[in-house]
Write an enzyme that holds these catalytic residues in place. Structure first.
Site, PDB file in Angstrom:
ATOM      1  N   ARG A  23       0.829  -1.215   0.000  1.00 58.63           N
ATOM      2  CA  ARG A  23       0.000   0.000   0.000  1.00 58.63           C
ATOM      3  C   ARG A  23       0.860   1.261   0.000  1.00 58.63           C
ATOM      4  O   ARG A  23       0.596   2.192  -0.759  1.00 58.63           O
ATOM      5  CB  ARG A  23      -0.950   0.029   1.199  1.00 58.63           C
ATOM      6  CG  ARG A  23      -2.106  -0.937   1.084  1.00 58.63           C
ATOM      7  CD  ARG A  23      -2.999  -0.872   2.299  1.00 58.63           C
ATOM      8  NE  ARG A  23      -2.204  -1.121   3.504  1.00 58.63           N
ATOM      9  CZ  ARG A  23      -2.499  -0.662   4.704  1.00 58.63           C
ATOM     10  NH1 ARG A  23      -3.569   0.078   4.906  1.00 58.63           N
ATOM     11  NH2 ARG A  23      -1.741  -0.946   5.740  1.00 58.63           N
ATOM     12  N   ASN A  41      -6.016  -2.575   2.389  1.00 59.00           N
ATOM     13  CA  ASN A  41      -5.947  -4.006   2.650  1.00 59.00           C
ATOM     14  C   ASN A  41      -7.352  -4.524   2.924  1.00 59.00           C
ATOM     15  O   ASN A  41      -8.168  -3.834   3.530  1.00 59.00           O
ATOM     16  CB  ASN A  41      -5.092  -4.296   3.891  1.00 59.00           C
ATOM     17  CG  ASN A  41      -3.615  -4.211   3.624  1.00 59.00           C
ATOM     18  OD1 ASN A  41      -3.166  -4.260   2.488  1.00 59.00           O
ATOM     19  ND2 ASN A  41      -2.835  -4.080   4.682  1.00 59.00           N
TER      20      ASN A  41
END
Length: 94
Positions: A23, A41
């Site tokens: 990320r 996520n």
């Protein structure tokens, strides 16, 4: 009316993509390419993202997301075009 020069993709990334900086690296790459949207996520171990920009910007982002950062191991990437009027102002990590 939708801007024909702006493309929006919803993306699901499978593989070893959590706990490896995916990320954070995605946010950095998005800022480099000038795309907007978000990345997060999911409980099932995938990473989901919404990427918005010019077709060229989105293509470059998608190409990078197929590989991800060095510690990641992407096994599958699903993407679908989104037809919506929502415009993102920046790229965020959730």
């Amino acid at each position: 009316m939708q801007d024909p020069n702006i493309e929006t993709l919803f993306i699901i990334v499978h593989g070893k993509v959590q706990g490896v900086g995916y990320r954070h690296a995605t946010v950095r790459r998005a800022h480099m390419l000038g795309v907007t949207g978000w990345v997060q996520n999911m409980e099932n171990g995938t990473v989901q993202a919404m990427v918005q920009g010019s077709p060229d910007q989105v293509d470059h982002m998608l190409e990078w997301m197929r590989r991800g950062p060095p510690a990641a191991s992407v096994t599958e990437l699903e993407s679908r075009r989104e037809d919506g009027g929502r415009r993102f102002k920046h790229f965020a990590q959730h």
